[in-house]
Design a protein around this motif. Structure first.
Motif, PDB file in Angstrom:
ATOM      1  N   ASP A   1      14.364   2.701  12.224  1.00 12.76           N
ATOM      2  CA  ASP A   1      13.366   3.441  12.999  1.00 12.76           C
ATOM      3  C   ASP A   1      12.872   2.649  14.208  1.00 12.76           C
ATOM      4  O   ASP A   1      12.697   3.205  15.291  1.00 12.76           O
ATOM      5  CB  ASP A   1      12.180   3.810  12.104  1.00 12.76           C
ATOM      6  N   GLU A   2      12.638   1.348  14.016  1.00  6.58           N
ATOM      7  CA  GLU A   2      12.088   0.548  15.119  1.00  6.58           C
ATOM      8  C   GLU A   2      13.069   0.469  16.280  1.00  6.58           C
ATOM      9  O   GLU A   2      12.669   0.566  17.444  1.00  6.58           O
ATOM     10  CB  GLU A   2      11.735  -0.850  14.624  1.00  6.58           C
TER      11      GLU A   2
ATOM     12  N   ASP B   1      12.792  14.961  24.166  1.00  7.28           N
ATOM     13  CA  ASP B   1      12.695  16.416  24.164  1.00  7.28           C
ATOM     14  C   ASP B   1      12.116  16.892  25.491  1.00  7.28           C
ATOM     15  O   ASP B   1      11.577  16.111  26.287  1.00  7.28           O
ATOM     16  CB  ASP B   1      11.825  16.889  22.996  1.00  7.28           C
ATOM     17  N   SER B   2      12.200  18.182  25.740  1.00 12.45           N
ATOM     18  CA  SER B   2      11.788  18.725  27.038  1.00 12.45           C
ATOM     19  C   SER B   2      10.284  18.588  27.266  1.00 12.45           C
ATOM     20  O   SER B   2       9.838  18.325  28.387  1.00 12.45           O
ATOM     21  CB  SER B   2      12.195  20.198  27.137  1.00 12.45           C
TER      22      SER B   2
ATOM     23  N   GLY C   1       8.837  19.039  19.551  1.00 10.08           N
ATOM     24  CA  GLY C   1       8.836  17.696  20.116  1.00 10.08           C
ATOM     25  C   GLY C   1       8.188  16.699  19.169  1.00 10.08           C
ATOM     26  O   GLY C   1       8.502  16.659  17.971  1.00 10.08           O
ATOM     27  N   ILE C   2       7.273  15.898  19.659  1.00 10.69           N
ATOM     28  CA  ILE C   2       6.525  14.954  18.822  1.00 10.69           C
ATOM     29  C   ILE C   2       5.423  15.728  18.112  1.00 10.69           C
ATOM     30  O   ILE C   2       4.516  16.262  18.753  1.00 10.69           O
ATOM     31  CB  ILE C   2       5.919  13.826  19.679  1.00 10.69           C
TER      32      ILE C   2
ATOM     33  N   GLU D   1       7.087  13.613  13.107  1.00  7.37           N
ATOM     34  CA  GLU D   1       8.478  14.007  13.288  1.00  7.37           C
ATOM     35  C   GLU D   1       8.802  14.043  14.777  1.00  7.37           C
ATOM     36  O   GLU D   1       8.014  14.551  15.575  1.00  7.37           O
ATOM     37  CB  GLU D   1       8.745  15.383  12.664  1.00  7.37           C
ATOM     38  N   TRP D   2       9.992  13.483  15.103  1.00  9.42           N
ATOM     39  CA  TRP D   2      10.417  13.486  16.502  1.00  9.42           C
ATOM     40  C   TRP D   2      11.931  13.342  16.561  1.00  9.42           C
ATOM     41  O   TRP D   2      12.475  12.284  16.311  1.00  9.42           O
ATOM     42  CB  TRP D   2       9.739  12.352  17.269  1.00  9.42           C
ATOM     43  N   LEU D   3      12.609  14.434  16.868  1.00  5.95           N
ATOM     44  CA  LEU D   3      14.064  14.449  17.063  1.00  5.95           C
ATOM     45  C   LEU D   3      14.804  13.740  15.932  1.00  5.95           C
ATOM     46  O   LEU D   3      15.590  12.818  16.152  1.00  5.95           O
ATOM     47  CB  LEU D   3      14.421  13.816  18.414  1.00  5.95           C
ATOM     48  N   GLY D   4      14.543  14.177  14.725  1.00  7.77           N
ATOM     49  CA  GLY D   4      15.240  13.622  13.571  1.00  7.77           C
ATOM     50  C   GLY D   4      14.564  12.440  12.915  1.00  7.77           C
ATOM     51  O   GLY D   4      14.936  12.070  11.793  1.00  7.77           O
TER      52      GLY D   4
END
Length: 353
Positions: free
Chosen positions: A21-22, A111-112, A156-157, A165-168
């Motif tokens: 994650d980091e 994300d957008s 998104g976030i 959660e953020w893009l997986g």
């Protein structure tokens, strides 16, 4: 017609990172930095073209007039027309960011909505520069962008239950159920989420700031009092008074020890820099003009890390003292009178002292 807004407050939760994650977050923060620099470059380019136009120069020559007068409205309409002509508007930069960031390899890491917020951040920096309120904005260097945020909590976030959660990515948050401040924040609707990176002892630590709807939690000891008080802020001494009493608070005394440690580290780094780069200095001690190559030793790197940590602690202590002072003032009265001051001059004077 402007969009209706509601009151907001921030509830911050530390995040627990595991596995990869980091590394993923570090890559995404660096991609966000590059996206911000691209948006800032495009904003400054459009601003430069707009300033060179005859329409902009003619608008600058129009009389300002008083606020609400016909002359002021005519001048504002002329500037709006020029901004529209050269696409120097926030939503125009949204479209540019969507086309040039979201549809490239940068869009694989952002994300957008996050890209749009970065575009807003860059546009406002360029806009303040255009208004003459700030200097020319600088581009972010490596590891100089330490916060990214979304626009809503639906995509998104976003924060769900007890994790971000953020893009997986799924990042668990540390939640203390016995903390009334945290419980109050989680009981309100989350508008959007901001991810913040801080460095503690040279190591990155990530946290999530939940921008919640409503008012922040107020402890019982910080109840708001009744009455009027006068406030006279200064660079170091903060004065306040009621109808029959007065007091002063020296804001610099609690930070005296930290300033001494910081100054010692700064002198040490300067000595190390001069020892590592003797050819870059003139005989009288001044830096030699022209291009130079600076060498940094391992000891100097360690000293710079200690200086950064000392400055971080001093900033956190200063922020805590300001919060305590604000709470103390609110307990004395709910009608605070203050004269109009130039706080920018306070910052300049405090920086030279």
């Amino acid at each position: 017609m402007p969009r209706a807004t509601t009151e907001s407050f921030v509830c911050e939760l530390p995040l627990v990172l595991s596995g990869d994650d980091e590394r993923v977050l570090s890559v995404r923060f660096d991609v966000a930095r590059q996206a911000y620099n691209a948006c800032l470059s495009e904003s400054l380019r459009r601003l430069g073209l707009m300033r060179q136009s005859k329409a902009y120069q003619a608008a600058c020559k129009l009389p300002k007039g008083q606020k609400g007068s016909r002359a002021a409205k005519t001048r504002a309409a002329a500037f709006r027309a020029v901004n529209e002509q050269y696409a120097f508007r926030e939503y125009d930069l949204y479209a540019w960011a969507t086309e040039n960031i979201s549809h490239t390899w940068l869009g694989e890491h952002l994300d957008s909505l996050t890209a749009q917020k970065l575009a807003t951040r860059a546009f406002k920096a360029a806009q303040q520069y255009a208004f003459g309120k700030r200097g020319r904005p600088r581009f972010k260097g490596s590891s100089q962008l330490d916060s990214v945020e979304g626009k809503t909590n639906t995509s998104g976030i976003r924060f769900k239950n007890d994790h971000v959660e953020w893009l997986g990515l799924s990042l668990p948050a540390v939640i203390n159920p016995d903390d009334p401040v945290i419980a109050h924040g989680l009981s309100n609707r989350v508008k959007y989420v901001r991810l913040v990176r801080r460095r503690l002892n040279g190591k990155p630590r990530y946290s999530a700031q939940l921008i919640c709807e409503g008012r922040p939690y107020r402890k019982e000891k910080n109840a708001i009092g009744e009455g009027s008080i006068g406030v006279d802020p200064g660079p170091r001494v903060f004065g306040f008074a009621g109808e029959t009493w007065g007091a002063q608070v020296d804001l610099s005394t609690p930070l005296k020890g930290s300033r001494k440690d910081i100054r010692c580290l700064q002198r040490r780094i300067d000595r190390q820099r001069r020892a590592n780069n003797p050819v870059n200095y003139l005989p009288d001690g001044r830096i030699r003009p022209g291009p130079k190559r600076w060498r940094t030793s391992n000891k100097q790197c360690r000293a710079q890390a200690k200086l950064a940590e000392a400055q971080r602690k001093a900033a956190a202590h200063r922020k805590s003292l300001h919060g305590q002072l604000a709470n103390a003032l609110l307990t004395l009265g709910n009608d605070i009178r203050i004269e109009k001051n130039s706080y920018r001059s306070f910052q300049r004077n405090f920086g030279r002292s």
